[in-house]
Design a protein around this motif. Structure first.
Motif: not given
Length: 313
Positions: A47-50, A52-67, A72-81
């Protein structure tokens, strides 16, 4: 379809295989019989903000489109949840609907109400080391002979596959519930004798594009294709896998078949598999060796083609 799979890697090995940061809070466990409603690891975009979601799950809308214009940007990192298998749409009144949403058809995922929002913005990778499918001699609905399907270069099932998945966050319970589904497409090459559907397996070169929430969903269609010949292999396994309570590592061990079933498999276009020696006093070790020799290793093809992003060919 995909109704059972395996995830045999320990947490450190899975993190390394997926090149992901672990936010599961120690929740990754090996499983030889993953069934719907199980809590399993998925991989999402950082997700853009450090944090991520709560409790180690893929929670919230983190990682959603920002608009923002992210070209041309570098690919985002990957997170295991962690998430529960069986997608519950955000608008659902009851989480029980998830039991019917373990798979999403690639052909309709962009338009079906249960999946279209997640397809647009919440795509994930579902790490697996293999999956199960059942052969039904002559068709029919009764559970037949199970087969274990795994990366062709890894007979022990220790290679990693990345299924194309979607995830959602359901907030109508006491705590947010994160769920996922696995996309399916036509049968992978060589597996049509088992079922007319197979999970979408993404080549490693496409992992970042798939999970990028800013990617144009319409441009992802070329990824939703059956795995080509040589990517997967299969062998018959024992009936014990049919019981979700069975978790023994030996579930993926090859078995010999009754000659009638072995003949039916070959007649249906499946691989030649060893039939059990039914002569009294037959050598079990010899029969087991015969099964190992009969495992299909996949055709001799250049698998590097599968590692390319098909949209760039």
């Amino acid at each position: 379809m995909c109704g059972r799979y395996t995830q045999k890697l320990k947490a450190d090995d899975l993190v390394a295989a997926m090149s992901a940061r672990d936010e599961t809070g120690g929740g990754v466990a090996e499983s030889y019989n993953v069934a719907p409603t199980s809590t399993m690891p998925i991989v999402v975009a950082e997700p853009p903000e450090a944090g991520g979601g709560p409790g180690g799950a893929a929670g919230g809308d983190a990682g959603g489109p920002s608009g923002d214009d992210l070209s041309g940007r570098e690919p985002a990192g990957r997170v295991l949840r962690l998430a529960t298998w069986g997608l519950v749409p955000s608008w659902a009144k009851d989480r029980a609907i998830g039991a019917k949403m373990i798979n999403a058809r690639a052909e309709t995922v962009a338009t079906k109400p249960a999946f279209r929002a997640a397809f647009a913005a919440r795509r994930c990778l579902v790490p697996a080391t293999g999956f199960y499918e059942w052969f039904h001699p002559g068709g029919g609905s009764r559970r037949g002979q199970p087969f274990y399907i795994y990366p062709a270069g890894h007979p022990a099932g220790e290679g990693v596959l990345a299924f194309a998945g979607l995830y959602e966050v359901w907030r109508k319970g006491d705590v947010p519930l994160v769920t996922f589904t696995i996309l399916t497409t036509g049968a992978a090459e060589g597996l049509a004798f088992l079922h007319d559907r197979s999970p979408v397996i993404l080549p490693a070169a496409a992992w970042d594009r798939w999970i990028d929430p800013a990617a144009d969903p319409a441009a992802l269609a070329p990824l939703l294709r059956p795995a080509p010949v040589g990517v997967l292999a299969a062998h018959p396994v024992g009936a014990a896998v049919g019981n979700v309570r069975n978790k023994d590592p030996r579930l993926t061990d090859p078995v010999d078949l009754d000659p009638t079933v072995a003949d039916a498999v070959e007649l249906a276009g499946g691989p030649a598999v060893a039939a059990a020696d039914l002569v009294a006093g037959g050598d079990v070790a010899h029969r087991r060796a015969g099964s190992a020799r009969a495992r299909p290793a996949g055709a001799a093809v250049d698998l590097s083609l599968f590692e390319l992003d098909p949209t760039e060919q």
